[in-house]
Design a protein around this motif. Structure first.
Motif, mmCIF file in Angstrom:
data_model
loop_
_atom_site.group_PDB
_atom_site.id
_atom_site.type_symbol
_atom_site.label_atom_id
_atom_site.label_comp_id
_atom_site.label_asym_id
_atom_site.label_seq_id
_atom_site.Cartn_x
_atom_site.Cartn_y
_atom_site.Cartn_z
ATOM 1 N N ASP A 1 0.788 -1.339 -0.151
ATOM 2 C CA ASP A 1 -0.118 -0.089 0.034
ATOM 3 C C ASP A 1 0.907 1.338 0.033
ATOM 4 O O ASP A 1 2.109 1.236 0.565
ATOM 5 C CB ASP A 1 -0.942 -0.102 1.295
ATOM 6 N N ARG A 2 0.681 2.162 -0.501
ATOM 7 C CA ARG A 2 1.228 3.497 -0.477
ATOM 8 C C ARG A 2 1.604 4.012 0.739
ATOM 9 O O ARG A 2 2.800 4.956 0.645
ATOM 10 C CB ARG A 2 0.804 4.443 -1.699
ATOM 11 N N THR A 3 0.891 3.768 1.840
ATOM 12 C CA THR A 3 1.351 4.277 2.876
ATOM 13 C C THR A 3 2.303 3.646 3.605
ATOM 14 O O THR A 3 2.917 4.111 4.711
ATOM 15 C CB THR A 3 -0.041 4.220 3.882
ATOM 16 N N GLU A 4 2.704 2.463 3.110
ATOM 17 C CA GLU A 4 3.797 1.484 3.578
ATOM 18 C C GLU A 4 5.005 1.735 2.719
ATOM 19 O O GLU A 4 6.029 1.152 3.062
ATOM 20 C CB GLU A 4 3.509 0.001 3.610
ATOM 21 N N LEU A 5 5.052 2.675 1.577
ATOM 22 C CA LEU A 5 6.181 2.729 0.685
ATOM 23 C C LEU A 5 6.730 4.127 1.003
ATOM 24 O O LEU A 5 6.273 5.013 1.223
ATOM 25 C CB LEU A 5 5.873 2.686 -0.598
ATOM 26 N N TRP A 6 8.171 4.297 0.798
ATOM 27 C CA TRP A 6 8.978 5.320 0.941
ATOM 28 C C TRP A 6 9.323 6.007 -0.645
ATOM 29 O O TRP A 6 9.871 5.290 -1.297
ATOM 30 C CB TRP A 6 9.928 5.513 1.689
ATOM 31 N N ALA A 7 9.248 7.318 -1.038
ATOM 32 C CA ALA A 7 9.559 7.713 -2.252
ATOM 33 C C ALA A 7 11.135 8.518 -1.835
ATOM 34 O O ALA A 7 10.973 9.444 -0.888
ATOM 35 C CB ALA A 7 8.681 8.761 -2.709
ATOM 36 N N VAL A 8 11.915 8.242 -2.643
ATOM 37 C CA VAL A 8 13.197 8.945 -2.320
ATOM 38 C C VAL A 8 13.693 9.419 -3.807
ATOM 39 O O VAL A 8 13.625 8.652 -4.863
ATOM 40 C CB VAL A 8 14.574 7.815 -1.814
ATOM 41 N N LYS A 9 13.862 10.817 -3.826
ATOM 42 C CA LYS A 9 14.571 11.258 -5.128
ATOM 43 C C LYS A 9 15.891 11.219 -5.345
ATOM 44 O O LYS A 9 16.643 11.582 -4.232
ATOM 45 C CB LYS A 9 13.935 12.616 -5.211
ATOM 46 N N HIS A 10 16.554 10.441 -6.209
ATOM 47 C CA HIS A 10 18.118 10.354 -6.236
ATOM 48 C C HIS A 10 18.479 11.406 -7.333
ATOM 49 O O HIS A 10 17.829 11.554 -8.206
ATOM 50 C CB HIS A 10 18.455 8.732 -6.608
ATOM 51 N N ARG A 11 19.857 11.729 -7.362
ATOM 52 C CA ARG A 11 20.585 12.496 -8.206
ATOM 53 C C ARG A 11 20.758 11.632 -9.657
ATOM 54 O O ARG A 11 21.114 10.380 -9.235
ATOM 55 C CB ARG A 11 21.615 13.276 -7.650
ATOM 56 N N HIS A 12 20.820 12.331 -10.438
ATOM 57 C CA HIS A 12 21.103 11.769 -11.936
ATOM 58 C C HIS A 12 22.420 12.432 -12.584
ATOM 59 O O HIS A 12 22.198 13.688 -12.500
ATOM 60 C CB HIS A 12 20.010 11.423 -12.873
ATOM 61 N N PRO A 13 23.455 11.872 -13.054
ATOM 62 C CA PRO A 13 24.361 12.565 -13.767
ATOM 63 C C PRO A 13 24.113 13.410 -15.002
ATOM 64 O O PRO A 13 24.646 14.453 -15.371
ATOM 65 C CB PRO A 13 25.571 11.652 -13.968
ATOM 66 N N LYS A 14 23.027 12.981 -15.847
ATOM 67 C CA LYS A 14 22.793 13.558 -16.879
ATOM 68 C C LYS A 14 21.495 14.512 -16.977
ATOM 69 O O LYS A 14 21.089 15.211 -17.748
ATOM 70 C CB LYS A 14 22.627 12.798 -18.232
ATOM 71 N N HIS A 15 20.473 14.267 -16.041
ATOM 72 C CA HIS A 15 19.296 14.903 -15.960
ATOM 73 C C HIS A 15 19.082 15.563 -14.385
ATOM 74 O O HIS A 15 19.296 14.771 -13.334
ATOM 75 C CB HIS A 15 18.168 13.912 -15.888
ATOM 76 N N HIS A 16 19.204 16.810 -14.596
ATOM 77 C CA HIS A 16 19.035 17.552 -13.263
ATOM 78 C C HIS A 16 17.903 17.527 -12.489
ATOM 79 O O HIS A 16 17.999 17.817 -11.188
ATOM 80 C CB HIS A 16 19.172 19.174 -13.697
ATOM 81 N N GLY A 17 16.919 17.112 -13.110
ATOM 82 C CA GLY A 17 15.669 16.665 -12.129
ATOM 83 C C GLY A 17 15.691 15.429 -11.448
ATOM 84 O O GLY A 17 15.045 15.258 -10.403
ATOM 85 N N GLY A 18 16.695 14.498 -11.637
ATOM 86 C CA GLY A 18 16.849 13.314 -10.723
ATOM 87 C C GLY A 18 15.824 12.174 -11.050
ATOM 88 O O GLY A 18 15.164 12.313 -12.155
ATOM 89 N N PHE A 19 15.806 11.168 -10.314
ATOM 90 C CA PHE A 19 14.731 10.255 -10.693
ATOM 91 C C PHE A 19 14.097 9.624 -9.105
ATOM 92 O O PHE A 19 14.817 9.810 -8.355
ATOM 93 C CB PHE A 19 15.337 9.016 -11.285
ATOM 94 N N VAL A 20 13.106 9.129 -9.108
ATOM 95 C CA VAL A 20 12.367 8.813 -8.057
ATOM 96 C C VAL A 20 12.159 7.310 -7.809
ATOM 97 O O VAL A 20 11.828 6.646 -9.012
ATOM 98 C CB VAL A 20 10.905 9.592 -7.809
ATOM 99 N N ARG A 21 12.525 6.577 -6.603
ATOM 100 C CA ARG A 21 12.279 5.302 -6.648
ATOM 101 C C ARG A 21 11.406 5.162 -5.315
ATOM 102 O O ARG A 21 11.610 6.027 -4.296
ATOM 103 C CB ARG A 21 13.634 4.436 -6.538
ATOM 104 N N PHE A 22 10.582 4.146 -5.245
ATOM 105 C CA PHE A 22 9.769 3.612 -4.179
ATOM 106 C C PHE A 22 10.518 2.406 -3.354
ATOM 107 O O PHE A 22 10.869 1.381 -4.205
ATOM 108 C CB PHE A 22 8.272 3.484 -4.484
ATOM 109 N N TYR A 23 10.488 2.624 -1.837
ATOM 110 C CA TYR A 23 11.156 1.704 -1.172
ATOM 111 C C TYR A 23 10.184 1.218 -0.118
ATOM 112 O O TYR A 23 9.519 2.181 0.531
ATOM 113 C CB TYR A 23 12.522 2.115 -0.648
ATOM 114 N N CYS A 24 10.528 -0.161 0.632
ATOM 115 C CA CYS A 24 9.709 -0.457 1.483
ATOM 116 C C CYS A 24 10.627 -0.087 2.668
ATOM 117 O O CYS A 24 11.753 0.203 2.682
ATOM 118 C CB CYS A 24 9.413 -2.218 1.443
#
Length: 135
Positions: free
Chosen positions: A43-66
């Motif tokens: 469920d989305r209340t049990e997951l964590w969103a973390v925005k990581h830096r990307h070497p070629k895209h200044h906006g980075g990317f987001v991954r979901f983690y338990c």
């Protein structure tokens, strides 16, 4: 022409700071990036969103983690005030000196040039372009 990044929910997340996914983007249950494609749905209340830096895209990317795979928050960078104090307190002898000035064009030695190609010739006097011998 002005190039701008698109505005979406990922722009509101700070880099390397875990945030509950349900607070950021609602939706259906989803998987943890650490558990992989075969992992269970959370469920989305049990997951964590973390925005990581990307070497070629200044906006980075987001991954979901338990909870088991959630990365630790990144340490805060040192305050700029501390860096200024450290520089100001360093003795002048330890401070970095200015780089040497380049040699003016008039002070440089003249080198042999090929009369046909207008390029510098090697120390042996051979033109690398046409092969002519320049004395």
């Amino acid at each position: 022409m002005k190039i701008v990044s698109s505005a979406d929910w990922r722009d509101a997340i700070a880099f390397d700071v875990p945030v509950v996914v349900a607070d950021v983007v609602p939706g259906e249950p989803t998987r943890c990036a650490g558990c992989g494609a075969d992992g269970e749905l959370f469920d989305r209340t049990e997951l964590w969103a973390v925005k990581h830096r990307h070497p070629k895209h200044h906006g980075g990317f987001v991954r979901f983690y338990c909870d088991a795979h959630k990365p630790a928050p990144a340490p805060a960078p040192p305050a700029p005030i501390e860096l200024k104090k450290a520089r100001a307190s360093a003795p002048r002898s330890e401070r970095r000196t200015a780089s040497p000035k380049p040699t003016p064009v008039t002070d440089r030695p003249t080198r042999a040039m090929c009369p046909d190609c207008f390029v510098e010739v090697s120390a042996g006097g051979d033109c690398g372009m046409c092969g002519a011998q320049v004395v």
